[in-house]
Scaffold this motif. Sequence first.
Motif, short mmCIF file in Angstrom:
data_model
loop_
_atom_site.label_atom_id
_atom_site.label_comp_id
_atom_site.label_asym_id
_atom_site.label_seq_id
_atom_site.Cartn_x
_atom_site.Cartn_y
_atom_site.Cartn_z
N SER A 76 0.69 -1.23 0.06
CA SER A 76 -0.24 -0.03 0.05
C SER A 76 1.02 1.26 -0.04
CB SER A 76 -1.12 -0.16 1.39
OG SER A 76 -0.36 0.06 2.27
N LEU A 77 0.64 2.21 -0.81
CA LEU A 77 1.51 3.25 -1.14
C LEU A 77 0.68 4.55 -1.06
CD1 LEU A 77 4.45 4.36 -1.88
CD2 LEU A 77 3.67 3.89 -4.06
N GLY A 78 1.28 5.60 -0.29
CA GLY A 78 0.50 6.80 -0.16
C GLY A 78 0.77 7.67 0.98
N ASP A 79 0.06 8.50 1.49
CA ASP A 79 0.59 9.38 2.59
C ASP A 79 -0.13 8.80 4.04
OD1 ASP A 79 -2.27 10.15 2.39
OD2 ASP A 79 -1.93 11.52 0.69
N SER A 80 -0.41 9.98 4.82
CA SER A 80 -0.80 9.67 6.20
C SER A 80 -2.27 8.70 6.20
CB SER A 80 -0.92 10.72 6.83
OG SER A 80 -2.05 11.62 6.42
N ILE A 81 -3.04 8.56 5.15
CA ILE A 81 -4.09 7.77 5.34
C ILE A 81 -3.49 6.57 4.91
CG2 ILE A 81 -6.31 7.21 4.06
CD1 ILE A 81 -6.80 10.02 3.36
N THR A 82 -2.60 6.11 4.08
CA THR A 82 -2.02 4.61 4.12
C THR A 82 -1.31 4.35 5.35
OG1 THR A 82 -1.96 4.91 1.59
CG2 THR A 82 -0.31 3.31 2.79
N TYR A 83 -0.74 5.50 5.87
CA TYR A 83 0.14 5.15 7.42
C TYR A 83 -0.70 4.67 8.21
CZ TYR A 83 3.29 6.13 11.02
OH TYR A 83 4.01 6.22 12.13
N GLY A 84 -2.18 5.01 8.32
CA GLY A 84 -3.11 4.91 9.35
C GLY A 84 -3.01 5.62 10.61
N ALA A 85 -2.72 7.12 10.13
CA ALA A 85 -2.76 8.17 11.08
C ALA A 85 -3.75 8.02 12.24
CB ALA A 85 -2.75 9.38 10.50
N ASN A 86 -3.47 8.08 13.44
CA ASN A 86 -4.34 8.19 14.70
C ASN A 86 -5.24 6.63 14.84
OD1 ASN A 86 -3.40 10.69 15.07
ND2 ASN A 86 -4.88 11.45 13.21
N VAL A 87 -4.64 5.43 14.30
CA VAL A 87 -5.48 4.73 14.58
C VAL A 87 -4.36 3.40 15.04
CG1 VAL A 87 -7.30 5.03 13.09
CG2 VAL A 87 -5.18 3.43 12.34
N LYS A 88 -4.91 2.31 15.87
CA LYS A 88 -4.04 1.68 16.29
C LYS A 88 -3.21 0.58 14.95
CE LYS A 88 -4.19 -3.04 18.89
NZ LYS A 88 -5.22 -3.91 19.43
N GLY A 89 -2.18 0.72 15.16
CA GLY A 89 -1.38 0.08 14.24
C GLY A 89 -0.62 0.83 13.20
N ALA A 90 -0.79 2.20 13.45
CA ALA A 90 0.04 3.25 12.39
C ALA A 90 1.29 2.72 11.89
CB ALA A 90 -0.40 4.52 13.07
N GLY A 91 1.52 2.86 10.69
CA GLY A 91 2.75 2.66 10.00
C GLY A 91 2.96 1.24 9.87
N THR A 92 2.03 0.31 10.07
CA THR A 92 2.20 -1.15 9.72
C THR A 92 1.04 -1.45 8.97
OG1 THR A 92 0.88 -1.94 11.64
CG2 THR A 92 2.90 -1.05 12.21
N VAL A 93 0.85 -2.92 8.78
CA VAL A 93 -0.35 -3.43 7.91
C VAL A 93 -1.08 -4.27 9.16
CG1 VAL A 93 0.83 -3.77 6.01
CG2 VAL A 93 1.04 -5.71 7.52
N GLY A 94 -0.84 -3.76 10.42
CA GLY A 94 -1.93 -4.66 11.57
C GLY A 94 -2.67 -3.40 12.00
N GLY A 95 -3.33 -3.91 13.14
CA GLY A 95 -4.28 -2.95 13.81
C GLY A 95 -5.69 -2.62 13.09
N ASP A 96 -5.94 -1.42 13.11
CA ASP A 96 -7.05 -0.69 12.51
C ASP A 96 -6.74 -0.28 11.31
OD1 ASP A 96 -8.76 -1.57 14.50
OD2 ASP A 96 -8.43 0.33 15.80
N THR A 97 -5.36 -0.29 10.64
CA THR A 97 -5.20 0.02 9.14
C THR A 97 -5.59 -0.82 8.19
OG1 THR A 97 -3.12 -0.89 9.00
CG2 THR A 97 -2.80 1.33 10.35
N TYR A 98 -5.59 -0.42 7.08
CA TYR A 98 -5.94 -1.14 6.01
C TYR A 98 -4.89 -2.11 5.25
CZ TYR A 98 -4.76 1.64 1.66
OH TYR A 98 -4.00 2.31 0.90
#
Length: 223
Positions: free
Chosen positions: A201-223
Amino acid sequence: MKKTTFILAGAMLCSLCAADTEVFSLGTPGMPVSILKDERLQKALDLKPDLTVLLIGTNDMINSAALTPLPEFEKNCDRVVRRLLESGSRVIAVTIPPCNEEILYKRHQPEKFGSMSPNARIIEANKILKNLAQKNKLPLVDFHAEVMKQGTSGKDSLIRNPDNRGGLDGVHPTPEGYRRLAELVFQTIRTNKINARRPISLGDSITYGANVKGAGTVGGDTY
């Protein structure tokens, strides 16, 4: 950058991954496409992805410190897509979600946007992304349309705001928003019968998962 051998961004995605699948998240907060095409893109290409989920343009359209004229935005996006396709990666394009302008204006001066509001800029950018997808025969995930079903304010919104305990954000998805995005990406992968072993997944802070669990990874609440 993080990687894993499975996807946690919604259990529905796990069924697409073989045991040796590696999934990478390359989201960089604050990054406009002009920086992505010259710096972050090469890091993505070095990973030799066979599928890239591309969600770019939020900062170009609504970050008053990084606003990009639409013709330049189109040129930059075209370069990114072309290089990804030339590398052998399939590409799924994702439209930019709408923002809550009332909240956004609390940290960005309205006059910086001139005669075109942030959401108007997003709409024009999404036209560019849709045309780019059509020209290159790319699958498209219309995340903007999905978010608009529930708007950008109120407790049911997929965009973080005070009513859904997301604070004065107005830009980034809630955990439910990320879940819905993951579902849309999953459906697109399945519909197009894409079998990827090295997706990114390539992009900015939405891809990063800003402000949710797992930000910066492919886990938690990111997509």
